[in-house]
Motif scaffolding. Sequence first.
Motif, mmCIF file in Angstrom:
data_model
loop_
_atom_site.group_PDB
_atom_site.id
_atom_site.type_symbol
_atom_site.label_atom_id
_atom_site.label_comp_id
_atom_site.label_asym_id
_atom_site.label_seq_id
_atom_site.Cartn_x
_atom_site.Cartn_y
_atom_site.Cartn_z
ATOM 1 N N ARG A 25 -11.252 -6.149 5.169
ATOM 2 C CA ARG A 25 -9.978 -6.799 4.856
ATOM 3 C C ARG A 25 -8.819 -5.815 4.950
ATOM 4 O O ARG A 25 -8.011 -5.704 4.030
ATOM 5 N N THR A 26 -8.729 -5.119 6.078
ATOM 6 C CA THR A 26 -7.678 -4.114 6.242
ATOM 7 C C THR A 26 -6.577 -4.545 7.206
ATOM 8 O O THR A 26 -5.469 -4.038 7.131
ATOM 9 N N THR A 27 -6.862 -5.477 8.086
ATOM 10 C CA THR A 27 -5.896 -5.894 9.086
ATOM 11 C C THR A 27 -4.888 -6.875 8.491
ATOM 12 O O THR A 27 -5.273 -7.855 7.847
ATOM 13 N N SER A 28 -3.619 -6.566 8.695
ATOM 14 C CA SER A 28 -2.525 -7.420 8.199
ATOM 15 C C SER A 28 -2.663 -7.711 6.700
ATOM 16 O O SER A 28 -2.400 -8.814 6.240
ATOM 17 N N ASN A 29 -3.066 -6.725 5.947
ATOM 18 C CA ASN A 29 -3.266 -6.889 4.509
ATOM 19 C C ASN A 29 -2.329 -5.940 3.768
ATOM 20 O O ASN A 29 -2.598 -4.749 3.654
ATOM 21 N N TRP A 30 -1.251 -6.495 3.240
ATOM 22 C CA TRP A 30 -0.259 -5.663 2.563
ATOM 23 C C TRP A 30 -0.759 -5.140 1.227
ATOM 24 O O TRP A 30 -0.286 -4.109 0.738
ATOM 25 N N PHE A 31 -1.720 -5.804 0.618
ATOM 26 C CA PHE A 31 -2.299 -5.272 -0.622
ATOM 27 C C PHE A 31 -3.042 -3.965 -0.329
ATOM 28 O O PHE A 31 -2.966 -3.001 -1.092
ATOM 29 N N TYR A 32 -3.751 -3.945 0.786
ATOM 30 C CA TYR A 32 -4.464 -2.736 1.211
ATOM 31 C C TYR A 32 -3.473 -1.605 1.483
ATOM 32 O O TYR A 32 -3.648 -0.489 0.999
ATOM 33 N N LEU A 33 -2.426 -1.913 2.234
ATOM 34 C CA LEU A 33 -1.425 -0.896 2.557
ATOM 35 C C LEU A 33 -0.716 -0.395 1.304
ATOM 36 O O LEU A 33 -0.442 0.805 1.175
#
Length: 83
Positions: A25-33
């Motif tokens: 769940r890293t692509t286009s995931n602002w929580f990850y960023l």
Amino acid sequence: MWGGDKKVAAEYLEKSISAYEDQGRTTSNWFYLDALANLGIVYSEINKKEEAKATFKKALAFEPDFGWVKYSLMPQLAKNGNE
């Protein structure tokens, strides 16, 4: 930001980031960023400057135009003599 133990915060952010990565769940995931950016900040504050730099670079690898990291956090880290 609200107090507490920064080393404990780093541990929880690391776990959160690992969970995102393990679940893909890293692509286009602002929580990850956001977790990456905050981990970099915590690393910087607990004198883990190389880890902070690597974490900021990791965030920029996923989102090269992440302005908070690109224009604020990375330059601030470099300004403090940690290029």
